[in-house]
Design a protein around this motif. Structure first.
Motif, mmCIF file in Angstrom:
data_model
loop_
_atom_site.group_PDB
_atom_site.id
_atom_site.type_symbol
_atom_site.label_atom_id
_atom_site.label_comp_id
_atom_site.label_asym_id
_atom_site.label_seq_id
_atom_site.Cartn_x
_atom_site.Cartn_y
_atom_site.Cartn_z
ATOM 1 N N LEU A 141 0.381 -5.456 -7.156
ATOM 2 C CA LEU A 141 0.128 -4.355 -6.223
ATOM 3 C C LEU A 141 1.472 -3.865 -5.718
ATOM 4 N N ASP A 142 1.699 -2.564 -5.819
ATOM 5 C CA ASP A 142 2.891 -1.944 -5.253
ATOM 6 C C ASP A 142 2.455 -1.138 -4.047
ATOM 7 N N PHE A 143 3.157 -1.353 -2.944
ATOM 8 C CA PHE A 143 2.934 -0.631 -1.700
ATOM 9 C C PHE A 143 4.167 0.247 -1.498
ATOM 10 N N CYS A 144 3.992 1.554 -1.590
ATOM 11 C CA CYS A 144 5.130 2.480 -1.548
ATOM 12 C C CYS A 144 4.957 3.471 -0.405
ATOM 13 N N GLN A 160 3.742 9.422 -5.056
ATOM 14 C CA GLN A 160 3.203 8.888 -6.301
ATOM 15 C C GLN A 160 4.318 8.653 -7.322
ATOM 16 N N ALA A 161 5.264 9.565 -7.409
ATOM 17 C CA ALA A 161 6.384 9.413 -8.338
ATOM 18 C C ALA A 161 7.255 8.216 -7.948
ATOM 19 N N LEU A 162 7.486 8.048 -6.638
ATOM 20 C CA LEU A 162 8.257 6.900 -6.169
ATOM 21 C C LEU A 162 7.563 5.588 -6.520
ATOM 22 N N CYS A 163 6.259 5.548 -6.372
ATOM 23 C CA CYS A 163 5.525 4.320 -6.642
ATOM 24 C C CYS A 163 5.461 4.020 -8.137
ATOM 25 N N LYS A 164 5.365 5.056 -8.933
ATOM 26 C CA LYS A 164 5.372 4.862 -10.378
ATOM 27 C C LYS A 164 6.718 4.267 -10.806
ATOM 28 N N ALA A 165 7.799 4.762 -10.233
ATOM 29 C CA ALA A 165 9.133 4.240 -10.548
ATOM 30 C C ALA A 165 9.270 2.803 -10.028
ATOM 31 N N GLN A 166 8.767 2.529 -8.827
ATOM 32 C CA GLN A 166 8.849 1.175 -8.278
ATOM 33 C C GLN A 166 8.073 0.186 -9.138
ATOM 34 N N ALA A 167 6.904 0.592 -9.630
ATOM 35 C CA ALA A 167 6.065 -0.296 -10.442
ATOM 36 C C ALA A 167 6.739 -0.680 -11.755
ATOM 37 N N ALA A 168 7.710 0.119 -12.197
ATOM 38 C CA ALA A 168 8.423 -0.192 -13.430
ATOM 39 C C ALA A 168 9.555 -1.197 -13.205
ATOM 40 N N LEU A 169 9.899 -1.465 -11.927
ATOM 41 C CA LEU A 169 10.975 -2.389 -11.598
ATOM 42 C C LEU A 169 10.422 -3.818 -11.481
#
Length: 145
Positions: free
Chosen positions: A119-122, A132-141
């Motif tokens: 689960l990513d909380f952004c 949404q774009a920030l969370c998509k990028a965070q989920a790739a880290l």
């Protein structure tokens, strides 16, 4: 520990905290088993909201959980494996995952399945699209400190 990210679901929320609008996104990513091997898939119609307690504190991060899905597609148990920041995402993450409905994968018999999910909380951005774009990028880290 190496995790493979397979599929993500993203839910957006907006908060007004101290006169400022914050945009939040919660993204679920299945880690194991792989999408083709899974008996249960997260129901994309379920839309959890970003936890208000985290938004008020400005807390964002990621957490890896072990989830057991029973033969009826309900979450039976949730265990935190790792989170950044440490422990602060445990309670809100468990609350979201306990309510998450699961759909049987096509062609499989209903059975108990143990899954590893992220689960990513952004929080951030000036719009829903930016959050949404920030969370998509965070989920790739990596979800490591």
């Amino acid at each position: 520990m190496r995790y493979y990210l397979l599929a993500g679901l993203s839910i957006l929320s907006a908060f007004n905290v101290q006169g400022k609008t914050l945009f939040g996104d919660v993204r679920l990513t299945e880690v194991q088993p792989t999408q083709g091997q899974a008996d249960w898939a997260p129901n994309p119609e379920y839309k959890p909201l970003y936890p208000v307690s985290l938004a008020r504190k400005g807390t964002a991060g990621c957490a890896i959980f072990k989830v057991t899905v029973n033969a009826r597609g309900n979450t039976e148990s949730v265990e935190l494996l790792h989170s950044v920041p440490s422990k602060s995402l445990s309670r809100p993450g468990k609350k979201i995952l306990r309510k998450w409905p699961w759909s049987a994968a096509s062609g499989t018999a209903a059975q108990i399945e143990e899954k590893t999910v992220r689960l990513d909380f952004c929080l951030g951005g000036q719009s829903v699209d930016e959050a949404q774009a920030l969370c998509k990028a965070q989920a790739a880290l990596s979800c490591e400190a």
